[in-house]
Design a protein around this motif. Sequence first.
Motif, PDB file in Angstrom:
ATOM      1  N   HIS A  75       0.841  -1.195   0.000  1.00 44.95           N
ATOM      2  CA  HIS A  75       0.000   0.000   0.000  1.00 44.95           C
ATOM      3  C   HIS A  75       0.877   1.247   0.000  1.00 44.95           C
ATOM      4  CE1 HIS A  75      -3.563  -2.454   0.599  1.00 44.95           C
ATOM      5  NE2 HIS A  75      -2.934  -3.085   1.582  1.00 44.95           N
ATOM      6  N   GLY A  76       0.289   2.349  -0.381  1.00 40.21           N
ATOM      7  CA  GLY A  76       1.029   3.595  -0.433  1.00 40.21           C
ATOM      8  C   GLY A  76       1.138   4.107  -1.856  1.00 40.21           C
TER       9      GLY A  76
ATOM     10  N   VAL B 203       6.124   1.227  -7.560  1.00 41.42           N
ATOM     11  CA  VAL B 203       7.484   1.634  -7.931  1.00 41.42           C
ATOM     12  C   VAL B 203       8.496   0.967  -6.997  1.00 41.42           C
ATOM     13  CG1 VAL B 203       9.084   3.583  -8.125  1.00 41.42           C
ATOM     14  CG2 VAL B 203       6.720   3.820  -8.909  1.00 41.42           C
ATOM     15  N   THR B 204       8.147   0.877  -5.721  1.00 42.65           N
ATOM     16  CA  THR B 204       9.042   0.245  -4.748  1.00 42.65           C
ATOM     17  C   THR B 204       9.265  -1.226  -5.087  1.00 42.65           C
ATOM     18  OG1 THR B 204       8.314   1.752  -3.005  1.00 42.65           O
ATOM     19  CG2 THR B 204       9.364  -0.296  -2.302  1.00 42.65           C
TER      20      THR B 204
END
Length: 290
Positions: free
Chosen positions: A97-98, A103-104
Amino acid sequence: MAEPAKSSPLSELRIALPSLPLRLQEVGRFVAANDYDATTRSMRDLAAEAGADPAAFTRLAKAIGYSGWDELRAALTEARRPSQTAPFSGRTRGRRHGPNADVTLVIDKLEAEAAGLPRIPAQPIAEAARALHEAKRIWIAGYRSCRSVAELLNYELRLFRPEQVQLVGTSGPDDLDLGAFRPDEAVIVIGFLPYTHASVRVAQAAHRSGATLVAIADSLAAPMAEGADHVLLFEAASSPGFFPSLTGAIAIAQSLAAVTFSLGGAAAKKRLENTEVRLSAASTYVSEKG
């Protein structure tokens, strides 16, 4: 009553660390931080990198309840294996989440892929390439996702050895090719967990024929690596994502092709030039515009 789940060897190791002698703690932390190397490299190599006595690895294994290093190493290898019934879905994790979660994940995957490449030992690849150079014919087998690696290696080698390189099964049923292996030839088999029966059959046929067997695999315990003359290891399971990584296998395949070409000297260069002339005459490539 259900049988309690067995803890992983790494968990057992980390729990035991505080109670171990200082030197064994150092060796234990090294193993915990390098569990992939612990499953693929010899005890002597690990000891040299850790700056420890090889016997310390045996003492460590016995200190945490194993009969010796071989048993602990086998347990570490088994712990890295995904479930046979869910080799891909078993790797999945809940979606992060976030705002930058996706991208992470990409960054984590690229970093894992890049980190695995320097851990591939160069010497075994060079030795296998010398065997390919000396072989009168080279057979290449890769199934399912590993077919792409086999086809890449086949393409690169055929650029300068067009009559002496062949994918297993391209000219008919696999079993016809398995019966054609000869002692002065080399057979390359590529695979990672879960291993295909077909790759094991190719390896067994190569072993029976006396051909040089080169296994590109994710573990020394891979069934298609049994009895191999050369085992070239890559990391498949360490990369995040639902599917194991083929980056290391591709790097090994391209390295094999590069060294085999280099060993071929002027003759290999001449055959490559002849191939380029033929491709140009066939207008295979788009012409560059100035």
